[in-house]
Design a protein around this motif. Structure first.
Motif, PDB file in Angstrom:
ATOM      1  N   VAL A  13       0.839  39.891  96.443  1.00  0.00           N
ATOM      2  CA  VAL A  13       1.558  38.988  95.541  1.00  0.00           C
ATOM      3  C   VAL A  13       1.967  39.744  94.275  1.00  0.00           C
ATOM      4  O   VAL A  13       3.075  39.565  93.749  1.00  0.00           O
ATOM      5  CB  VAL A  13       0.683  37.762  95.199  1.00  0.00           C
ATOM      6  N   ALA A  14       1.068  40.626  93.813  1.00  0.00           N
ATOM      7  CA  ALA A  14       1.391  41.411  92.616  1.00  0.00           C
ATOM      8  C   ALA A  14       2.620  42.270  92.863  1.00  0.00           C
ATOM      9  O   ALA A  14       3.494  42.404  91.997  1.00  0.00           O
ATOM     10  CB  ALA A  14       0.196  42.286  92.228  1.00  0.00           C
ATOM     11  N   LEU A  15       2.707  42.834  94.070  1.00  0.00           N
ATOM     12  CA  LEU A  15       3.854  43.672  94.410  1.00  0.00           C
ATOM     13  C   LEU A  15       5.145  42.851  94.349  1.00  0.00           C
ATOM     14  O   LEU A  15       6.164  43.293  93.822  1.00  0.00           O
ATOM     15  CB  LEU A  15       3.652  44.266  95.804  1.00  0.00           C
ATOM     16  N   ILE A  16       5.063  41.625  94.890  1.00  0.00           N
ATOM     17  CA  ILE A  16       6.265  40.783  94.884  1.00  0.00           C
ATOM     18  C   ILE A  16       6.659  40.431  93.452  1.00  0.00           C
ATOM     19  O   ILE A  16       7.837  40.538  93.073  1.00  0.00           O
ATOM     20  CB  ILE A  16       6.013  39.503  95.712  1.00  0.00           C
ATOM     21  N   SER A  17       5.661  40.056  92.637  1.00  0.00           N
ATOM     22  CA  SER A  17       6.051  39.693  91.274  1.00  0.00           C
ATOM     23  C   SER A  17       6.523  40.921  90.495  1.00  0.00           C
ATOM     24  O   SER A  17       7.413  40.825  89.667  1.00  0.00           O
ATOM     25  CB  SER A  17       4.932  38.961  90.525  1.00  0.00           C
ATOM     26  N   PHE A  18       5.943  42.062  90.803  1.00  0.00           N
ATOM     27  CA  PHE A  18       6.399  43.290  90.151  1.00  0.00           C
ATOM     28  C   PHE A  18       7.846  43.601  90.553  1.00  0.00           C
ATOM     29  O   PHE A  18       8.667  44.022  89.728  1.00  0.00           O
ATOM     30  CB  PHE A  18       5.476  44.452  90.544  1.00  0.00           C
ATOM     31  N   ALA A  19       8.140  43.347  91.828  1.00  0.00           N
ATOM     32  CA  ALA A  19       9.487  43.637  92.311  1.00  0.00           C
ATOM     33  C   ALA A  19      10.535  42.803  91.597  1.00  0.00           C
ATOM     34  O   ALA A  19      11.682  43.222  91.446  1.00  0.00           O
ATOM     35  CB  ALA A  19       9.562  43.413  93.817  1.00  0.00           C
ATOM     36  N   MET A  20      10.103  41.617  91.119  1.00  0.00           N
ATOM     37  CA  MET A  20      11.062  40.781  90.396  1.00  0.00           C
ATOM     38  C   MET A  20      11.629  41.502  89.181  1.00  0.00           C
ATOM     39  O   MET A  20      12.802  41.376  88.852  1.00  0.00           O
ATOM     40  CB  MET A  20      10.377  39.489  89.941  1.00  0.00           C
ATOM     41  N   PHE A  21      10.748  42.254  88.510  1.00  0.00           N
ATOM     42  CA  PHE A  21      11.202  42.968  87.309  1.00  0.00           C
ATOM     43  C   PHE A  21      12.322  43.935  87.667  1.00  0.00           C
ATOM     44  O   PHE A  21      13.274  44.106  86.922  1.00  0.00           O
ATOM     45  CB  PHE A  21      10.043  43.759  86.686  1.00  0.00           C
ATOM     46  N   ALA A  22      12.166  44.588  88.822  1.00  0.00           N
ATOM     47  CA  ALA A  22      13.118  45.617  89.198  1.00  0.00           C
ATOM     48  C   ALA A  22      14.411  45.026  89.741  1.00  0.00           C
ATOM     49  O   ALA A  22      15.472  45.597  89.542  1.00  0.00           O
ATOM     50  CB  ALA A  22      12.485  46.550  90.228  1.00  0.00           C
ATOM     51  N   TYR A  23      14.312  43.879  90.417  1.00  0.00           N
ATOM     52  CA  TYR A  23      15.485  43.415  91.149  1.00  0.00           C
ATOM     53  C   TYR A  23      16.135  42.180  90.564  1.00  0.00           C
ATOM     54  O   TYR A  23      17.262  41.871  90.883  1.00  0.00           O
ATOM     55  CB  TYR A  23      15.115  43.179  92.621  1.00  0.00           C
ATOM     56  N   VAL A  24      15.424  41.412  89.745  1.00  0.00           N
ATOM     57  CA  VAL A  24      16.061  40.241  89.146  1.00  0.00           C
ATOM     58  C   VAL A  24      16.492  40.616  87.732  1.00  0.00           C
ATOM     59  O   VAL A  24      15.716  40.548  86.791  1.00  0.00           O
ATOM     60  CB  VAL A  24      15.085  39.042  89.127  1.00  0.00           C
ATOM     61  N   GLY A  25      17.700  41.072  87.598  1.00  0.00           N
ATOM     62  CA  GLY A  25      18.216  41.438  86.273  1.00  0.00           C
ATOM     63  C   GLY A  25      17.597  42.724  85.751  1.00  0.00           C
ATOM     64  O   GLY A  25      16.599  43.218  86.272  1.00  0.00           O
ATOM     65  N   ASP A  26      18.215  43.265  84.685  1.00  0.00           N
ATOM     66  CA  ASP A  26      17.758  44.521  84.111  1.00  0.00           C
ATOM     67  C   ASP A  26      17.105  44.222  82.767  1.00  0.00           C
ATOM     68  O   ASP A  26      17.780  43.798  81.820  1.00  0.00           O
ATOM     69  CB  ASP A  26      18.984  45.436  83.928  1.00  0.00           C
ATOM     70  N   PRO A  27      15.802  44.414  82.675  1.00  0.00           N
ATOM     71  CA  PRO A  27      15.105  44.041  81.429  1.00  0.00           C
ATOM     72  C   PRO A  27      15.630  44.810  80.219  1.00  0.00           C
ATOM     73  O   PRO A  27      15.677  44.273  79.117  1.00  0.00           O
ATOM     74  CB  PRO A  27      13.638  44.372  81.731  1.00  0.00           C
ATOM     75  N   VAL A  28      16.045  46.055  80.463  1.00  0.00           N
ATOM     76  CA  VAL A  28      16.519  46.860  79.335  1.00  0.00           C
ATOM     77  C   VAL A  28      17.792  46.243  78.764  1.00  0.00           C
ATOM     78  O   VAL A  28      17.926  46.033  77.556  1.00  0.00           O
ATOM     79  CB  VAL A  28      16.767  48.322  79.785  1.00  0.00           C
ATOM     80  N   ALA A  29      18.693  45.884  79.657  1.00  0.00           N
ATOM     81  CA  ALA A  29      19.935  45.273  79.209  1.00  0.00           C
ATOM     82  C   ALA A  29      19.648  43.960  78.491  1.00  0.00           C
ATOM     83  O   ALA A  29      20.243  43.649  77.461  1.00  0.00           O
ATOM     84  CB  ALA A  29      20.846  45.034  80.409  1.00  0.00           C
ATOM     85  N   ILE A  30      18.670  43.189  79.053  1.00  0.00           N
ATOM     86  CA  ILE A  30      18.355  41.911  78.430  1.00  0.00           C
ATOM     87  C   ILE A  30      17.797  42.127  77.028  1.00  0.00           C
ATOM     88  O   ILE A  30      18.160  41.440  76.078  1.00  0.00           O
ATOM     89  CB  ILE A  30      17.346  41.139  79.307  1.00  0.00           C
ATOM     90  N   MET A  31      16.899  43.124  76.893  1.00  0.00           N
ATOM     91  CA  MET A  31      16.235  43.318  75.615  1.00  0.00           C
ATOM     92  C   MET A  31      17.160  43.938  74.564  1.00  0.00           C
ATOM     93  O   MET A  31      17.041  43.650  73.379  1.00  0.00           O
ATOM     94  CB  MET A  31      14.985  44.188  75.784  1.00  0.00           C
ATOM     95  N   LEU A  32      18.120  44.762  74.994  1.00  0.00           N
ATOM     96  CA  LEU A  32      18.963  45.443  74.027  1.00  0.00           C
ATOM     97  C   LEU A  32      20.107  44.571  73.519  1.00  0.00           C
ATOM     98  O   LEU A  32      20.609  44.768  72.417  1.00  0.00           O
ATOM     99  CB  LEU A  32      19.535  46.739  74.640  1.00  0.00           C
ATOM    100  N   GLY A  33      20.482  43.632  74.312  1.00  0.00           N
ATOM    101  CA  GLY A  33      21.592  42.794  73.885  1.00  0.00           C
ATOM    102  C   GLY A  33      22.928  43.483  74.136  1.00  0.00           C
ATOM    103  O   GLY A  33      23.038  44.333  75.023  1.00  0.00           O
ATOM    104  N   GLN A  34      23.979  43.126  73.335  1.00  0.00           N
ATOM    105  CA  GLN A  34      25.337  43.604  73.597  1.00  0.00           C
ATOM    106  C   GLN A  34      25.578  45.041  73.117  1.00  0.00           C
ATOM    107  O   GLN A  34      26.117  45.859  73.828  1.00  0.00           O
ATOM    108  CB  GLN A  34      26.332  42.667  72.907  1.00  0.00           C
ATOM    109  N   ASP A  35      25.152  45.341  71.892  1.00  0.00           N
ATOM    110  CA  ASP A  35      25.488  46.641  71.297  1.00  0.00           C
ATOM    111  C   ASP A  35      24.302  47.579  71.322  1.00  0.00           C
ATOM    112  O   ASP A  35      23.246  47.247  70.787  1.00  0.00           O
ATOM    113  CB  ASP A  35      25.912  46.462  69.824  1.00  0.00           C
TER     114      ASP A  35
END
Lengths: 333, 328
Positions: free
Chosen positions: B19-41
């Motif tokens: 289950v941990a592997l599946i939830s970990f995979a979400m980070f990699a495959y559901v959206g890009d956290p870096v893009a989300i955290m950095l915003g537009q600029d």
């Protein structure tokens, strides 16, 4: 002296969608105090049904539709459930066929004995436990004081049947209905269980209705025997007479079908045909289509139990008024 | 007993890791956290710095190992949506869901089991028929519809009970409870019924079917032949023999109540974990979703362990088999 158990014209019916089936029809017999009555017959002849009717536990929708059952002269076939419950276990004990399934798997054998005695004898828990251990010793369970806290699955089949016998007898009933008590057991255990049942019931003067299809058990144990066929009693009499000199043609066939041990036989003897279904019992004598001696009266009129030498048989051959009254030698000839 | 529990915990480890592997995979495959955290600029340098800071430049297994170690300590990072630690958010919401689940489960068991026994014993009475018909409604009506109907009747038409929220809660340390205030208890009634009704009818039907089965057995006939009173036969001998399957289903259903309170919590705007989860899904708040997934897996693993232990308490035959295995 009146009999302990009197069954008179007992009739058990099963209402079904396609009409009423008559499982027992005009069954009458007595059991005296301390007597062992064997009941034999093929599967479906109504042996177990008779036992169930006596202990008041017919499977619904089966019901007693006629006749009477009396225990000590008191009618017990029409009692309300709660009054009959007080008789079950206390006055009439029951032993079932398969000891692997008759004990509750989740309770220790001691607890099952204790609850039975407490319900019927009004004794305290400590006294009941003391007696439970006594009963286990009595039925031959080794180390009873430790085994009283064991669960049923910790006993072998034979040991479990001993526990069942203890449960059936622990409230000291005057009659025990034993329905195929050895059928599910190893042959080597059967004799032990029958000997135990015989010893205990003789000690306590308990009457037994021993239902079985094992003629060996009957010959060994019973005082009298009733042969049942298609929900009726075909013949009833002292065990030696019925086994050695059966009078009813069905009993004759039944005894002849026990394979002899002392000589080789080419073919096992069998009775031609099969017992009729309950929905298709022929008029007259139920056995007439399979009977080698059947004559017109057998197909028209149902025979009552008639004196036939030392036994009583439901067969027109023994009615002096029949046109084909045959002396017993002719059947055995 | 200890060895058994230990072996069960060891068996649960692969489940939790998967289950941990599946939830970990979400980070990699559901959206890009870096893009989300950095915003537009952002500059390329900022981006690389964040990737390094988050450890995203490291090999997959290193990242996963870190995730598992953190998760084992209840550390799931910050919620993207609320910028607060996930563990804190869940701890805040858990009491609401657990209290609701407890009430729903208690309702299901305390009402469902007696109804099942009754309908098993008196198959043909009109009350049994009524219960069975009623149970069909419980099984077939979707939860959200039941919730909305209850709100319509008891909140809108009759005005007896609140239609949303937990009412007033009392803080006991970090645990907020609705059991100690009148409005908290009133607020629990409708959601508990909504959440528990399906389980109630399921347990009732299960107990009924098991009772019908057990009442046919030889040991029940023999108990009757021994002249035991009906009460002892029905509740002592029969009911206890129905318990093993009932415990199994009830345990799994308790897990389901906790895990799938989402619909009920949404209908009643119940501030529990389910509502948190659904809001997180809407916002693609992956840390919360991952933590929720792991928590629910843990709930099921724990419940299964408890169910197994209860089997042994109920059924002596299982105790012996285990003893035999240990002896071998």
């Amino acid at each position: 002296m009146a009999a302990l158990l009197e069954v008179r014209n007992l009739r058990v019916e099963f209402p079904t969608r396609r009409g009423v089936l008559t499982a027992l029809d005009g069954v009458s017999f007595d059991i005296a105090a301390g007597e062992v009555l064997g009941v034999v017959g093929e599967s479906g002849a109504g042996k177990s049904m008779t036992g169930a009717a006596i202990i008041g536990l017919l499977e619904p929708p089966g019901r007693i539709a006629g006749g009477e059952i009396r225990l000590d002269g008191q009618r017990i076939d029409n009692l309300p459930y709660e009054r009959m419950r007080r008789i079950r276990g206390k006055e009439i004990g029951a032993i079932f066929q398969d000891p692997l399934t008759t004990l509750n798997p989740l309770y220790t054998v001691g607890r099952q004995l204790v609850e039975t005695m407490q319900v019927h004898l009004g004794i305290g828990a400590a006294e009941a436990r003391r007696r439970a251990i006594g009963w286990l010793e009595h039925v031959g369970i080794p180390a009873a004081a430790q085994r009283v806290d064991s669960y049923p699955h910790e006993f072998s089949g034979g040991m479990r049947q001993r526990v069942v016998i203890a449960l059936a007898l622990c409230a000291e009933p005057r009659l025990v209905v034993a329905d195929e008590p050895t059928t599910a057991l190893d042959v080597s255990i059967q004799a032990q269980i029958i000997a135990l049942l015989k010893r205990l019931t003789r000690e306590k003067g308990t009457a037994v209705m021993l239902i079985t299809h094992d003629m060996g058990v009957i010959a060994e144990t019973a005082d009298r025997v009733a042969v049942m066929y298609a929900g009726r009693i075909a013949e009833i009499g002292p065990v030696r007479e019925v086994v050695k000199h059966p009078r009813h043609p069905y009993s004759v066939g039944l005894m002849a079908s026990i394979p002899p041990l002392d000589r080789r036989v080419e073919r096992l003897a069998q009775i031609e045909g099969a017992m009729p279904r309950l929905s298709a019992i022929p008029p007259g004598c139920a056995f007439n289509p399979r009977c080698p001696h059947a004559f017109d009266r057998c197909r028209a009129e149902r025979p009552e139990l008639l004196e036939a030498g030392a036994t009583r048989a439901a067969c027109w051959l023994y009615d002096p008024a029949s046109e084909k009254h045959v002396p017993e030698s002719a059947i055995h000839g | 007993m200890f060895a058994f529990i230990l072996s069960r915990i060891l068996q649960a480890l692969p489940v939790m890791l998967t289950v941990a592997l599946i939830s970990f995979a979400m980070f990699a495959y559901v959206g890009d956290p870096v893009a989300i955290m950095l915003g537009q600029d952002f500059t390329e340098a900022q981006r690389d710095a964040l990737v390094r800071e988050l450890g995203l430049d490291q090999p997959f297994f290193v990242q996963f190992a870190k995730f598992v170690v953190n998760a084992a300590q209840g550390e799931f990072g910050l919620s993207y949506r609320l910028s607060r630690p996930v563990a804190e958010l869940i701890a805040e919401r858990a009491p609401a869901t657990l209290e609701l689940a407890f009430c729903a489960a208690a309702l299901a068991l305390l009402v469902g089991v007696p109804m099942g026994v009754y309908t098993g014993l008196y198959r043909n009475s009109w009350l049994s028929r009524f219960f069975l018909t009623f149970s069909l409604i419980g099984v077939s009506l979707p939860t959200f519809l039941i919730g909305i109907l209850l709100i319509l009747i008891f909140s809108v038409w009759l005005g007896w009970l609140p239609s949303f929220g937990r009412g007033d809660v009392v803080q006991l340390g970090w645990w907020s409870t609705g059991f100690l205030t009148w409005s908290g208890i009133r607020a629990l009634i409708l959601p508990s019924i909504t959440l528990g009704l399906f389980q109630l009818t399921l347990i009732m039907r299960l107990v009924r079917a098991e009772m019908l089965e057990v009442l046919r057995t030889d040991y029940i006939k023999f108990a009757r032949a021994r002249g035991l009173p009906n009460r002892a036969v029905h509740f002592g001998h029969a009911l206890k023999n129905t318990l093993v399957p009932v415990i199994t289903i009830a345990g799994l259903q308790l897990g389901a109540i906790i895990a799938f309170a989402i619909v009920t919590e949404t209908v009643f705007q119940w501030p529990g974990m389910g509502l948190l989860f659904i809001q997180s899904v809407n916002a693609a708040d992956i840390p919360v979703m991952a933590a929720y997934l792991l928590l629910i897996a843990l709930v099921f693993v724990v419940i299964n362990l408890v169910v197994d232990l209860l089997y042994y308490a109920v059924d002596p035959r299982l105790r012996v088999e285990r003893g035999a295995v240990r002896g071998a």
